[in-house]
Design an enzyme around this catalytic site. Structure first.
Site, PDB file in Angstrom:
ATOM      1  N   GLN A   1       2.491   0.131   6.314  1.00 30.99           N
ATOM      2  CA  GLN A   1       2.417   1.558   6.658  1.00 30.99           C
ATOM      3  C   GLN A   1       3.040   1.873   8.013  1.00 30.99           C
ATOM      4  O   GLN A   1       3.340   3.031   8.299  1.00 30.99           O
ATOM      5  CB  GLN A   1       0.957   2.043   6.639  1.00 30.99           C
ATOM      6  CG  GLN A   1       0.362   2.088   5.236  1.00 30.99           C
ATOM      7  CD  GLN A   1      -1.073   2.563   5.272  1.00 30.99           C
ATOM      8  OE1 GLN A   1      -1.978   1.795   5.556  1.00 30.99           O
ATOM      9  NE2 GLN A   1      -1.291   3.839   5.009  1.00 30.99           N
TER      10      GLN A   1
ATOM     11  N   HIS B   1      -8.082  -0.958  -1.279  1.00 28.28           N
ATOM     12  CA  HIS B   1      -7.009  -0.006  -0.952  1.00 28.28           C
ATOM     13  C   HIS B   1      -5.959  -0.654  -0.038  1.00 28.28           C
ATOM     14  O   HIS B   1      -4.755  -0.582  -0.308  1.00 28.28           O
ATOM     15  CB  HIS B   1      -7.640   1.228  -0.287  1.00 28.28           C
ATOM     16  CG  HIS B   1      -6.662   2.269   0.137  1.00 28.28           C
ATOM     17  ND1 HIS B   1      -6.627   3.526  -0.428  1.00 28.28           N
ATOM     18  CD2 HIS B   1      -5.675   2.256   1.073  1.00 28.28           C
ATOM     19  CE1 HIS B   1      -5.657   4.226   0.134  1.00 28.28           C
ATOM     20  NE2 HIS B   1      -5.068   3.486   1.055  1.00 28.28           N
ATOM     21  N   GLU B   2      -6.439  -1.299   1.030  1.00 24.79           N
ATOM     22  CA  GLU B   2      -5.498  -1.910   1.990  1.00 24.79           C
ATOM     23  C   GLU B   2      -4.799  -3.119   1.379  1.00 24.79           C
ATOM     24  O   GLU B   2      -3.611  -3.348   1.617  1.00 24.79           O
ATOM     25  CB  GLU B   2      -6.215  -2.296   3.290  1.00 24.79           C
ATOM     26  CG  GLU B   2      -6.892  -1.141   4.033  1.00 24.79           C
ATOM     27  CD  GLU B   2      -5.999   0.071   4.264  1.00 24.79           C
ATOM     28  OE1 GLU B   2      -4.773  -0.094   4.381  1.00 24.79           O
ATOM     29  OE2 GLU B   2      -6.534   1.195   4.279  1.00 24.79           O
TER      30      GLU B   2
ATOM     31  N   CYS C   1      -5.308   8.463   1.998  1.00 29.56           N
ATOM     32  CA  CYS C   1      -4.505   7.405   2.599  1.00 29.56           C
ATOM     33  C   CYS C   1      -3.713   8.018   3.741  1.00 29.56           C
ATOM     34  O   CYS C   1      -3.198   9.131   3.604  1.00 29.56           O
ATOM     35  CB  CYS C   1      -3.561   6.838   1.540  1.00 29.56           C
ATOM     36  SG  CYS C   1      -2.389   5.627   2.153  1.00 29.56           S
ATOM     37  N   LEU C   2      -3.587   7.299   4.842  1.00 29.58           N
ATOM     38  CA  LEU C   2      -2.863   7.851   5.990  1.00 29.58           C
ATOM     39  C   LEU C   2      -1.384   8.101   5.668  1.00 29.58           C
ATOM     40  O   LEU C   2      -0.726   8.876   6.350  1.00 29.58           O
ATOM     41  CB  LEU C   2      -3.004   6.939   7.209  1.00 29.58           C
ATOM     42  CG  LEU C   2      -4.415   6.859   7.817  1.00 29.58           C
ATOM     43  CD1 LEU C   2      -4.451   5.838   8.946  1.00 29.58           C
ATOM     44  CD2 LEU C   2      -4.897   8.216   8.312  1.00 29.58           C
TER      45      LEU C   2
ATOM     46  N   GLY D   1      -8.698   2.493   7.668  1.00 26.24           N
ATOM     47  CA  GLY D   1      -7.936   1.284   7.410  1.00 26.24           C
ATOM     48  C   GLY D   1      -6.458   1.561   7.555  1.00 26.24           C
ATOM     49  O   GLY D   1      -6.019   2.707   7.395  1.00 26.24           O
TER      50      GLY D   1
ATOM     51  N   HIS E   1      -1.824  -2.177  -0.543  1.00 25.55           N
ATOM     52  CA  HIS E   1      -0.636  -1.854   0.262  1.00 25.55           C
ATOM     53  C   HIS E   1       0.265  -3.084   0.442  1.00 25.55           C
ATOM     54  O   HIS E   1       1.486  -2.952   0.521  1.00 25.55           O
ATOM     55  CB  HIS E   1      -1.041  -1.348   1.653  1.00 25.55           C
ATOM     56  CG  HIS E   1      -1.304   0.122   1.716  1.00 25.55           C
ATOM     57  ND1 HIS E   1      -0.352   1.065   1.400  1.00 25.55           N
ATOM     58  CD2 HIS E   1      -2.420   0.822   2.062  1.00 25.55           C
ATOM     59  CE1 HIS E   1      -0.865   2.280   1.559  1.00 25.55           C
ATOM     60  NE2 HIS E   1      -2.119   2.165   1.945  1.00 25.55           N
TER      61      HIS E   1
END
Ligand code: ZN
Length: 192
Positions: free
Chosen positions: A51, A137-138, A93-94, A46, A141
């Site tokens: 991000q 999670h997304e 997480c990226l 994701g 953000h």
């Protein structure tokens, strides 16, 4: 533009609240394409617009298996309209290279969002699946919330962040989730 730079934890953009999209314009479609390209290039499940430096309410998720064809789901202006249950699991997480920690999540969510053509859709994710967790999670953000804010064990999470040369948890941002914690504890007990 294609593959974009992924902002790393510490960048202020990740802490800002993102704005609603008024129309899925050509510009937004280009952003969605960049999100997909960047997510696949980084082997993520994701990626949210902040991000890659855009504080807009858009994210993409792809939970398909590695040997399966890509199956991206685009979420524009998502709203979590129902949630229940609780689980804990390890997340990464990226924007946090190589760091993983144990977080609390709901195990069921129902989301309302718009797709890349601007059409509304409803999506349910059950049983604490990767999809259910990725949506939460997304979605976070878009509100400037990061997975470490849900850490079950601050000491453990801080140790992990330190080892990966990342900033420690911001104590002001750490979420109090006593109800979720209680639900997780009860479930763990029932499973024993
Ligand atoms: Zn993330």
């Amino acid at each position: 533009m294609g593959i974009r730079k992924i902002l790393v934890y510490g960048d202020e953009t990740l802490r800002k609240e993102s704005k609603e999209v008024h129309k899925v314009s050509a510009k937004i479609k280009a952003l969605i394409k960049d999100l997909k390209d960047t997510m696949y290039a980084a082997n993520g499940v994701g990626l949210a617009a902040p991000q890659i430096g855009e504080n807009l309410r858009v994210f993409v998720i792809d939970v398909s298996e590695e040997d399966q064809p890509n199956n991206p789901i685009v979420f524009v202006n998502p709203k979590i309209i129902q949630k229940s249950g609780a689980i804990n699991s390890y997340e990464g997480c990226l924007s946090f290279p190589e760091a993983y920690t144990n977080v609390r999540r709901y195990d069921y969510v129902k989301v309302k969002a718009y797709d890349i053509k601007g059409r509304p859709f409803l999506l349910e994710a059950f049983d604490g699946t990767l999809l259910a967790r990725a949506i939460q999670h997304e979605f976070d953000h878009l509100n400037g919330i990061l997975f470490v804010d849900h850490a079950r064990n601050r000491f453990e999470a801080d140790k992990e962040l330190l080892e990966k040369n990342l900033l420690p948890i911001d104590a002001d941002k750490l979420l109090n989730e006593s109800e979720l914690e209680e639900a997780i504890a009860q479930k763990t007990k029932a499973d024993e």
